[in-house]
Scaffold this active site. Structure first.
Site, PDB file in Angstrom:
ATOM      1  CE1 TYR A  74       6.658  -4.017   3.088  1.00  0.00           C
ATOM      2  CE2 TYR A  74       8.838  -4.128   2.323  1.00  0.00           C
ATOM      3  CZ  TYR A  74       7.596  -3.634   2.752  1.00  0.00           C
ATOM      4  OH  TYR A  74       7.739  -1.897   2.384  1.00  0.00           O
TER       5      TYR A  74
ATOM      6  CB  SER B 245       9.523  -1.427  -0.797  1.00  0.00           C
ATOM      7  OG  SER B 245      10.625  -1.756  -0.044  1.00  0.00           O
TER       8      SER B 245
HETATM    9  P1  NAD Z   1       2.314   3.583   7.976  1.00  0.00           P
HETATM   10  O1  NAD Z   1       2.313   2.184   9.034  1.00  0.00           O
HETATM   11  O2  NAD Z   1       2.708   4.950   8.437  1.00  0.00           O
HETATM   12  O3  NAD Z   1       0.913   3.515   7.300  1.00  0.00           O
HETATM   13  C1  NAD Z   1       0.267   2.221   6.840  1.00  0.00           C
HETATM   14  C2  NAD Z   1      -1.255   2.514   6.250  1.00  0.00           C
HETATM   15  O4  NAD Z   1      -1.808   1.305   5.796  1.00  0.00           O
HETATM   16  C3  NAD Z   1      -1.862   3.186   7.456  1.00  0.00           C
HETATM   17  O5  NAD Z   1      -3.017   4.124   6.826  1.00  0.00           O
HETATM   18  C4  NAD Z   1      -2.651   1.967   7.854  1.00  0.00           C
HETATM   19  O6  NAD Z   1      -3.931   2.195   8.434  1.00  0.00           O
HETATM   20  C5  NAD Z   1      -3.023   1.311   6.312  1.00  0.00           C
HETATM   21  N1  NAD Z   1      -3.093  -0.337   6.592  1.00  0.00           N
HETATM   22  C6  NAD Z   1      -2.282  -1.248   7.035  1.00  0.00           C
HETATM   23  N2  NAD Z   1      -3.034  -2.406   7.213  1.00  0.00           N
HETATM   24  C7  NAD Z   1      -4.148  -2.079   6.562  1.00  0.00           C
HETATM   25  C8  NAD Z   1      -5.114  -3.016   6.179  1.00  0.00           C
HETATM   26  N3  NAD Z   1      -5.226  -4.415   6.362  1.00  0.00           N
HETATM   27  N4  NAD Z   1      -6.362  -2.822   5.696  1.00  0.00           N
HETATM   28  C9  NAD Z   1      -6.380  -1.254   5.311  1.00  0.00           C
HETATM   29  N5  NAD Z   1      -5.456  -0.421   5.754  1.00  0.00           N
HETATM   30  C10 NAD Z   1      -4.293  -0.763   6.088  1.00  0.00           C
HETATM   31  O7  NAD Z   1       3.509   3.064   7.022  1.00  0.00           O
HETATM   32  P2  NAD Z   1       4.355   3.849   5.860  1.00  0.00           P
HETATM   33  O8  NAD Z   1       5.332   3.294   5.960  1.00  0.00           O
HETATM   34  O9  NAD Z   1       3.584   5.068   5.551  1.00  0.00           O
HETATM   35  O10 NAD Z   1       4.002   2.713   4.615  1.00  0.00           O
HETATM   36  C11 NAD Z   1       3.013   2.918   3.477  1.00  0.00           C
HETATM   37  C12 NAD Z   1       3.649   2.129   2.082  1.00  0.00           C
HETATM   38  O11 NAD Z   1       4.704   2.296   1.959  1.00  0.00           O
HETATM   39  C13 NAD Z   1       3.477   0.559   2.496  1.00  0.00           C
HETATM   40  O12 NAD Z   1       2.808  -0.256   1.503  1.00  0.00           O
HETATM   41  C14 NAD Z   1       4.935   0.127   2.787  1.00  0.00           C
HETATM   42  O13 NAD Z   1       5.160  -1.276   2.684  1.00  0.00           O
HETATM   43  C15 NAD Z   1       5.743   1.081   1.867  1.00  0.00           C
HETATM   44  N6  NAD Z   1       7.007   1.462   2.185  1.00  0.00           N
HETATM   45  C16 NAD Z   1       7.410   2.157   3.387  1.00  0.00           C
HETATM   46  C17 NAD Z   1       8.639   2.424   3.712  1.00  0.00           C
HETATM   47  C18 NAD Z   1       9.105   3.012   4.884  1.00  0.00           C
HETATM   48  O14 NAD Z   1      10.416   2.940   5.096  1.00  0.00           O
HETATM   49  N7  NAD Z   1       8.312   3.255   5.779  1.00  0.00           N
HETATM   50  C19 NAD Z   1       9.773   1.847   2.535  1.00  0.00           C
HETATM   51  C20 NAD Z   1       9.325   1.365   1.580  1.00  0.00           C
HETATM   52  C21 NAD Z   1       8.115   1.182   1.202  1.00  0.00           C
END
Ligand code: NAD
Length: 259
Positions: free
Chosen positions: A155, A142
């Site tokens: 985080y 991130s």
């Molecule tokens: P999301 O909530 O849409 O998806 C998260 C996924 O992780 C889901 O499939 C969920 O089932 C899985 N997950 C969560 N906890 C879990 C656990 N304990 N065991 C197994 N699976 C688990 O979120 P997203 O925005 O798609 O995030 C994906 C990645 O991108 C994350 O690492 C997040 O930190 C990173 N990220 C997101 C953003 C944003 O703005 N959305 C920005 C930067 C980084």
């Protein structure tokens, strides 16, 4: 083309991970989906991958429980004759609190899912990649792996950590045909984003649209990153053009960290 390759994308039942799974599948890659979701969510995720005529399998290991990782690896080995060529460590969640109030339990879960699970999956899957002379590890970090925001102690610490892990794995695998990189998105409008926008709207008594606008104003472009754009970036990292990219942290943040 990624035909004949097998990818494990953690947290691919939703958001960014599902987007990455779809893009890799569109390049001919077989995909192991992973993460939580009810039957309908899993069915739709599988349909998205299978529409590209590739093999698809789903695992539901809870990455808060480190023992689930060995079980998942065994389960995958019963379905596929080979271990994954591509590992995308993407699963994650968010939890915000003042550092003085931050729960130890949440801190430990955050570090386990975002840092220990990528470490253990790398440990498990890397030897076969090295033996084969080709592999790709992509850690979805991130901008919070590079800069901080208040109230996100766990985080930000975990994401900074995964960038360190990325660099070490890149050095240890240099000359093996395996690369390891981190991707650093700014805001992407997924469920994690929506939850935070809803919380901000409730806490400040403002509309969802205003909360969204305030969050996205971190980006110089004032627009969020699209899920598909992250998928394209990960596909690029899996292409021959990225053979010499390793240990990098690739920022895709609408100019957030340029200011
Ligand atoms: P999301 O909530 O849409 O998806 C998260 C996924 O992780 C889901 O499939 C969920 O089932 C899985 N997950 C969560 N906890 C879990 C656990 N304990 N065991 C197994 N699976 C688990 O979120 P997203 O925005 O798609 O995030 C994906 C990645 O991108 C994350 O690492 C997040 O930190 C990173 N990220 C997101 C953003 C944003 O703005 N959305 C920005 C930067 C980084």
């Amino acid at each position: 083309s990624l035909a004949g390759r097998l990818a494990l994308v953690t947290g691919s039942t939703s958001g960014i991970g599902l987007g990455i799974a779809g893009t890799l599948a569109s390049r001919g890659c077989d995909v192991i989906l992973h993460g939580f979701g009810d039957d309908d969510v899993i069915k739709q995720a599988k349909a998205k991958v299978e529409s590209h005529k590739v093999r698809c399998h789903w695992e539901d290991a809870d990455l808060c429980d480190v023992s689930s990782i060995d079980k998942m690896a065994e389960s995958i080995s019963r379905v596929f004759p080979k271990t994954p060529d591509i590992l995308v460590n993407n699963a994650g969640f968010q939890s915000v609190s003042d550092v003085t109030q931050f729960s130890l339990d949440t801190w430990q879960k955050m570090l386990t899912v975002h840092l220990t699970a990528p470490f253990l999956l790398t440990q498990r899957l890397l030897p076969a990649m090295v033996d084969r002379g080709w592999g790709r590890i992509v850690n979805i970090a991130s901008v919070h792996g590079l800069v901080a925001s208040p109230y996100k102690a766990a985080y930000v610490s975990a994401k900074h950590g995964v960038i360190g892990l990325t660099k070490v794995v890149a050095l240890e695998t240099a000359k093996t045909g395996v690369t390891c990189n981190a991707v650093c998105p700014g805001w992407v409008e997924t469920p994690i984003f929506i939850q935070q926008a809803e919380a901000r709207s409730r806490e400040q008594g403002i509309s969802y649209e205003e909360a969204r606008r305030q969050m996205v104003s971190n980006h110089a472009t004032e627009e969020p990153v699209k899920v598909q754009d992250i998928g394209e970036l990960v596909s690029f990292l899996c292409s021959p053009a990225a053979n010499q990219m390793t240990g990098s942290s690739i920022v895709i943040d609408g100019g957030w960290t340029a200011r």
